[in-house]
Design a protein around this motif. Structure first.
Motif, short mmCIF file in Angstrom:
data_model
loop_
_atom_site.label_atom_id
_atom_site.label_comp_id
_atom_site.label_asym_id
_atom_site.label_seq_id
_atom_site.Cartn_x
_atom_site.Cartn_y
_atom_site.Cartn_z
N GLY A 163 0.81 -1.21 0.00
CA GLY A 163 0.00 0.00 0.00
C GLY A 163 0.85 1.26 0.00
O GLY A 163 0.56 2.22 -0.73
N ALA A 164 1.92 1.25 0.81
CA ALA A 164 2.80 2.42 0.87
C ALA A 164 3.50 2.66 -0.46
O ALA A 164 3.62 3.81 -0.92
N ALA A 165 3.96 1.58 -1.10
CA ALA A 165 4.65 1.72 -2.38
C ALA A 165 3.72 2.29 -3.45
O ALA A 165 4.10 3.17 -4.23
N LEU A 166 2.48 1.80 -3.47
CA LEU A 166 1.52 2.30 -4.46
C LEU A 166 1.19 3.77 -4.20
O LEU A 166 1.13 4.58 -5.13
N ALA A 167 0.99 4.11 -2.92
CA ALA A 167 0.67 5.50 -2.58
C ALA A 167 1.81 6.44 -2.97
O ALA A 167 1.59 7.51 -3.55
N ALA A 207 4.04 6.01 -5.26
CA ALA A 207 4.15 6.09 -6.72
C ALA A 207 3.11 7.04 -7.30
O ALA A 207 3.34 7.69 -8.32
N LEU A 208 1.95 7.14 -6.64
CA LEU A 208 0.87 7.97 -7.15
C LEU A 208 0.96 9.43 -6.71
O LEU A 208 0.35 10.30 -7.34
N VAL A 209 1.68 9.69 -5.62
CA VAL A 209 1.73 11.06 -5.08
C VAL A 209 2.14 12.11 -6.13
O VAL A 209 1.51 13.17 -6.22
N PRO A 210 3.17 11.85 -6.97
CA PRO A 210 3.57 12.90 -7.92
C PRO A 210 2.59 13.12 -9.07
O PRO A 210 2.65 14.17 -9.72
N VAL A 211 1.70 12.15 -9.33
CA VAL A 211 0.88 12.25 -10.54
C VAL A 211 -0.62 12.28 -10.27
O VAL A 211 -1.40 12.62 -11.17
N GLY A 238 -5.62 12.74 -2.23
CA GLY A 238 -6.62 11.77 -1.79
C GLY A 238 -6.58 10.47 -2.57
O GLY A 238 -6.88 9.42 -2.00
N VAL A 239 -6.22 10.52 -3.84
CA VAL A 239 -6.20 9.30 -4.65
C VAL A 239 -5.16 8.30 -4.14
O VAL A 239 -5.44 7.10 -4.07
N SER A 293 -5.78 2.14 0.44
CA SER A 293 -6.88 1.52 1.17
C SER A 293 -7.42 0.30 0.43
O SER A 293 -7.78 -0.71 1.04
N LEU A 294 -7.48 0.39 -0.89
CA LEU A 294 -7.95 -0.74 -1.68
C LEU A 294 -6.99 -1.92 -1.58
O LEU A 294 -7.42 -3.08 -1.57
#
Length: 232
Positions: free
Chosen positions: A198-202, A204-208, A212-213, A219-220
């Motif tokens: 979960g942390a790795a996915l979060a 990776a998504l933070v810059p793009v 909230g996403v 969470s998923l």
């Protein structure tokens, strides 16, 4: 299988409420400082004192409140702030799915009980076998709600005296709070694996991704880990 603890005696319920209250004291104290910081920042962002206090009373979720204030302070619209706050609170969806089997009653009664879910209470009420102690949940949330409101009031009305919350170190309280919750949950190899994924996915998504996403995606991952958890 998870089950609701509706067969608990009055003595057991009181004991769980009391245990939840005692266990929540450190989180309630931390929540006071966090909400104090929110009250100060909300006033700086243009909230009235009443609006800041009403936000804490209704939303009662630090991540959503701080995100909304940051967007408004940066010139964003109210619609964007509300949407981002909703995304930040999306973590409560998998948390609610996990809790639901432990709550008795029909949909409305269960929904009302579910309003007591906050991060610390949910984590501490988890019995570790797929069930939750709802009376412990109620007891641990009550003092946190009270100190959250009290801190917001102090920050909203006394912000001019307190000054910049970052200079007081209050900006570090929020990530530290969630890190403490995470560490308490990493009791098994599986839990550690789900947390890392979960942390790795979060990250990776933070810059793009919009605010909230990343939290929703993490969470998923946690929800999928719960769904795949073998029965005890």
């Amino acid at each position: 299988m998870p089950h609701a603890d509706h067969d608990a005696s009055d003595a057991e319920r009181r004991a769980s409420l009391s245990a939840g209250f005692r266990a929540s004291v450190p989180y309630a104290l931390a929540g006071f400082l966090l909400s104090l910081s929110f009250g100060v920042l909300a006033r700086d962002a243009g909230f009235s004192a009443v609006a800041a206090i009403a936000t804490s009373a209704i939303v009662f979720a630090g991540s959503a409140q701080f995100t909304a204030v940051a967007i408004l302070a940066g010139g964003g619209t109210a619609g964007a702030a509300i949407a981002a706050g909703a995304l930040m609170n999306s973590r409560f969806l998998p948390m609610g799915v996990a809790l639901a089997p432990s709550l008795p009653g029909g949909p409305l009664r269960r929904a009302a009980q579910g309003q007591t879910v906050v991060d610390a209470s949910w984590a501490m009420a988890n019995r570790g076998d797929g069930t939750f102690d709802r009376w412990f949940l109620f007891g641990s949330t009550a003092p946190q709600y009270c100190t959250w409101l009290a801190g917001t009031m102090a920050g909203a009305f006394g912000g001019d005296v307190l000054g910049d919350p970052d200079k007081l170190g209050l900006d570090a309280m929020y990530p530290t709070f969630f890190l403490a919750l995470l560490m308490a949950e990493l009791r098994s190899r599986r839990a550690r694996g789900v947390a890392l994924a979960g942390a790795a996915l979060a990250l990776a998504l933070v810059p793009v991704a919009p605010a909230g996403v990343p939290v929703l995606a993490a969470s998923l991952v946690a929800l999928d880990g719960l769904r795949r958890e073998p029965d005890a």
